[in-house]
Design a protein around this motif. Structure first.
Motif, PDB file in Angstrom:
ATOM      1  N   GLU A   1       0.852  -1.199   0.000  1.00  0.00           N
ATOM      2  CA  GLU A   1       0.000   0.000   0.000  1.00  0.00           C
ATOM      3  C   GLU A   1       0.880   1.239   0.000  1.00  0.00           C
ATOM      4  N   MET A   2       1.192   1.728  -1.169  1.00  0.00           N
ATOM      5  CA  MET A   2       2.086   2.870  -1.231  1.00  0.00           C
ATOM      6  C   MET A   2       1.541   3.965  -2.141  1.00  0.00           C
ATOM      7  N   ALA A   3       0.250   4.239  -2.012  1.00  0.00           N
ATOM      8  CA  ALA A   3      -0.323   5.355  -2.771  1.00  0.00           C
ATOM      9  C   ALA A   3      -0.063   6.639  -1.994  1.00  0.00           C
ATOM     10  N   GLY A   4      -0.151   7.754  -2.657  1.00  0.00           N
ATOM     11  CA  GLY A   4       0.067   9.026  -1.977  1.00  0.00           C
ATOM     12  C   GLY A   4      -0.611  10.145  -2.731  1.00  0.00           C
ATOM     13  N   PRO A   5      -0.946  11.227  -2.027  1.00  0.00           N
ATOM     14  CA  PRO A   5      -1.667  12.326  -2.674  1.00  0.00           C
ATOM     15  C   PRO A   5      -0.770  13.236  -3.505  1.00  0.00           C
ATOM     16  N   SER A   6       0.529  13.105  -3.367  1.00  0.00           N
ATOM     17  CA  SER A   6       1.418  13.977  -4.142  1.00  0.00           C
ATOM     18  C   SER A   6       2.696  13.219  -4.474  1.00  0.00           C
ATOM     19  N   ARG A   7       3.468  13.780  -5.378  1.00  0.00           N
ATOM     20  CA  ARG A   7       4.736  13.140  -5.755  1.00  0.00           C
ATOM     21  C   ARG A   7       5.699  13.145  -4.572  1.00  0.00           C
ATOM     22  N   ALA A   8       5.708  14.252  -3.835  1.00  0.00           N
ATOM     23  CA  ALA A   8       6.626  14.358  -2.692  1.00  0.00           C
ATOM     24  C   ALA A   8       6.330  13.289  -1.646  1.00  0.00           C
ATOM     25  N   GLU A   9       5.047  12.936  -1.514  1.00  0.00           N
ATOM     26  CA  GLU A   9       4.640  11.951  -0.511  1.00  0.00           C
ATOM     27  C   GLU A   9       5.213  10.566  -0.816  1.00  0.00           C
ATOM     28  N   LEU A  10       5.587  10.335  -2.052  1.00  0.00           N
ATOM     29  CA  LEU A  10       6.100   9.019  -2.424  1.00  0.00           C
ATOM     30  C   LEU A  10       7.628   8.929  -2.360  1.00  0.00           C
ATOM     31  N   ILE A  11       8.239   9.970  -1.847  1.00  0.00           N
ATOM     32  CA  ILE A  11       9.667   9.873  -1.531  1.00  0.00           C
ATOM     33  C   ILE A  11       9.752   9.571  -0.039  1.00  0.00           C
ATOM     34  N   TYR A  12      10.065   8.329   0.278  1.00  0.00           N
ATOM     35  CA  TYR A  12      10.083   7.903   1.679  1.00  0.00           C
ATOM     36  C   TYR A  12      11.411   8.299   2.319  1.00  0.00           C
ATOM     37  N   GLU A  13      11.305   8.879   3.500  1.00  0.00           N
ATOM     38  CA  GLU A  13      12.489   9.303   4.242  1.00  0.00           C
ATOM     39  C   GLU A  13      12.918   8.185   5.184  1.00  0.00           C
ATOM     40  N   LYS A  14      14.048   8.423   5.835  1.00  0.00           N
ATOM     41  CA  LYS A  14      14.592   7.401   6.745  1.00  0.00           C
ATOM     42  C   LYS A  14      13.582   7.008   7.820  1.00  0.00           C
ATOM     43  N   GLN A  15      12.891   7.999   8.388  1.00  0.00           N
ATOM     44  CA  GLN A  15      11.951   7.677   9.473  1.00  0.00           C
ATOM     45  C   GLN A  15      10.755   6.856   8.987  1.00  0.00           C
ATOM     46  N   ASP A  16      10.464   6.928   7.669  1.00  0.00           N
ATOM     47  CA  ASP A  16       9.383   6.097   7.113  1.00  0.00           C
ATOM     48  C   ASP A  16       9.841   4.656   6.904  1.00  0.00           C
ATOM     49  N   LEU A  17      11.152   4.471   6.776  1.00  0.00           N
ATOM     50  CA  LEU A  17      11.686   3.161   6.393  1.00  0.00           C
ATOM     51  C   LEU A  17      12.281   2.380   7.568  1.00  0.00           C
ATOM     52  N   LEU A  18      12.594   3.086   8.648  1.00  0.00           N
ATOM     53  CA  LEU A  18      13.234   2.400   9.779  1.00  0.00           C
ATOM     54  C   LEU A  18      12.321   1.345  10.375  1.00  0.00           C
ATOM     55  N   ALA A  19      12.910   0.209  10.735  1.00  0.00           N
ATOM     56  CA  ALA A  19      12.144  -0.876  11.358  1.00  0.00           C
ATOM     57  C   ALA A  19      11.616  -0.410  12.713  1.00  0.00           C
ATOM     58  N   PRO A  20      10.478  -0.958  13.131  1.00  0.00           N
ATOM     59  CA  PRO A  20       9.930  -0.550  14.433  1.00  0.00           C
ATOM     60  C   PRO A  20      10.825  -1.015  15.576  1.00  0.00           C
ATOM     61  N   MET A  21      10.687  -0.318  16.686  1.00  0.00           N
ATOM     62  CA  MET A  21      11.440  -0.701  17.882  1.00  0.00           C
ATOM     63  C   MET A  21      10.811  -1.944  18.484  1.00  0.00           C
ATOM     64  N   LEU A  22      11.623  -2.933  18.760  1.00  0.00           N
ATOM     65  CA  LEU A  22      11.129  -4.154  19.392  1.00  0.00           C
ATOM     66  C   LEU A  22      11.549  -4.178  20.853  1.00  0.00           C
ATOM     67  N   SER A  23      10.978  -5.129  21.575  1.00  0.00           N
ATOM     68  CA  SER A  23      11.301  -5.266  22.984  1.00  0.00           C
ATOM     69  C   SER A  23      12.806  -5.482  23.166  1.00  0.00           C
ATOM     70  N   GLY A  24      13.385  -4.788  24.120  1.00  0.00           N
ATOM     71  CA  GLY A  24      14.818  -4.939  24.383  1.00  0.00           C
ATOM     72  C   GLY A  24      15.673  -3.970  23.605  1.00  0.00           C
ATOM     73  N   MET A  25      15.043  -3.184  22.736  1.00  0.00           N
ATOM     74  CA  MET A  25      15.825  -2.217  21.951  1.00  0.00           C
ATOM     75  C   MET A  25      15.813  -0.856  22.645  1.00  0.00           C
ATOM     76  N   LEU A  26      16.828  -0.116  22.361  1.00  0.00           N
ATOM     77  CA  LEU A  26      16.968   1.237  22.891  1.00  0.00           C
ATOM     78  C   LEU A  26      17.216   2.145  21.696  1.00  0.00           C
ATOM     79  N   ALA A  27      16.371   3.150  21.527  1.00  0.00           N
ATOM     80  CA  ALA A  27      16.477   3.965  20.313  1.00  0.00           C
ATOM     81  C   ALA A  27      17.826   4.659  20.211  1.00  0.00           C
ATOM     82  N   ALA A  28      18.369   4.662  18.988  1.00  0.00           N
ATOM     83  CA  ALA A  28      19.628   5.360  18.736  1.00  0.00           C
ATOM     84  C   ALA A  28      19.382   6.877  18.808  1.00  0.00           C
ATOM     85  N   PRO A  29      20.385   7.669  19.140  1.00  0.00           N
ATOM     86  CA  PRO A  29      21.776   7.285  19.332  1.00  0.00           C
ATOM     87  C   PRO A  29      22.082   6.835  20.758  1.00  0.00           C
TER      88      PRO A  29
END
Ligand code: SF4
Ligand code: SF4
Length: 254
Positions: free
Chosen positions: A139-167
């Protein structure tokens, strides 16, 4: 002398019987009737999401190590491998105060342009750290062209148990090789102390990356954000929506 093609004669008319002529209009209904008893293939999307094949190439994901540090080292090999020129990476150096990945470098800027991506998977083959993989999300539709350029925060894997957010620093006594050998299994108390001291506002082991990864409220259990959620979030924060919220309600007025 060159051979010349003679025009072919017209086909003789097909002989039909009067019974065939009589049943011809009804024969078409036979197809419809037969179809009524076959299994329905219609998918009720988007109400019902049909799972894809396990190896389906969907949205990319930037993975993390078990203690929450990012696997991406900003080497740009994925960008070089991409035949569609869809990836843009800017690496930066880790510092003692801001360590985002094991080793010297991390991906400071990471963008994938899904207007260009052809989902070939060459980028994930090129990645030396398995930082980049592909999910089954389509599901990767978007209302604009800019919306379809995914940034790092859109692509980062979710935090799982036992993880500590970087840095945060690497696990004490370890180096990047230990991370790639899978010897790090989760965040340690010392890393937690460092975060408590340097980012007291973060708290807990499943906080988002400082200033980077804001988990949207509609993220799925896997952390993936559906296109519908992105659209809804965008619509709710649009100037028109904000203006409507400020205007007095017309309910109850004549
Ligand atoms: S899947 Fe293919 S086209 Fe898409 S970003 Fe990766 S290499 Fe480029
Ligand atoms: S995703 Fe992999 S290949 Fe791309 S910059 Fe990060 S480490 Fe390098």
């Amino acid at each position: 002398m060159a051979e010349t093609h003679q025009p072919t004669s017209a086909r003789p008319p097909r002989k039909t019987s009067w019974v065939g002529d009589l049943l011809a209009p009804v024969a078409g209904f036979g197809v419809s009737f037969r179809t009524m008893f076959t299994k329905v293939a219609t998918e009720q999307y988007p109400e019902v999401m049909v799972p894809t094949q396990p190896r389906y190439h969907g949205r990319h994901q930037l993975n993390r190590h078990p203690d929450g540090l990012e696997k991406c080292i900003g080497c740009e090999l994925c960008a070089w491998a991409c035949p569609a020129d869809a990836i843009y990476v800017e690496g930066a150096s880790n510092t003692p105060d801001a360590q985002f990945s094991p080793g010297e470098r991390y991906g400071r800027v990471y963008q994938i342009n899904y207007l260009r991506c052809i989902f070939c998977g060459l980028c994930i083959e090129a990645c030396p750290t398995r930082a980049l993989t592909m999910t089954n999300e389509y599901e990767m539709a978007g209302p604009s062209r800019a919306e379809l350029i995914y940034e790092k925060q859109d692509l980062l894997a979710p935090m799982l148990s036992g993880m500590l957010a970087a840095p945060h620093p690497m696990v004490e006594g370890s180096d990047d090789t230990a991370y790639y050998r899978g010897e790090v299994t989760g965040a340690t108390a010392q890393q937690q102390e460092w975060v408590d001291e340097h980012r007291p506002q973060a708290g807990g082991s499943t906080q988002t990356d400082a200033g980077e990864m804001a988990q949207e409220p509609d993220a799925s259990p896997t952390g993936r954000i559906s296109a519908a959620s992105r659209l809804r979030t965008r619509a709710e924060s649009s100037p028109v929506s904000r203006l409507k919220a400020k205007l007095p309600s017309s309910e109850g007025k004549p």
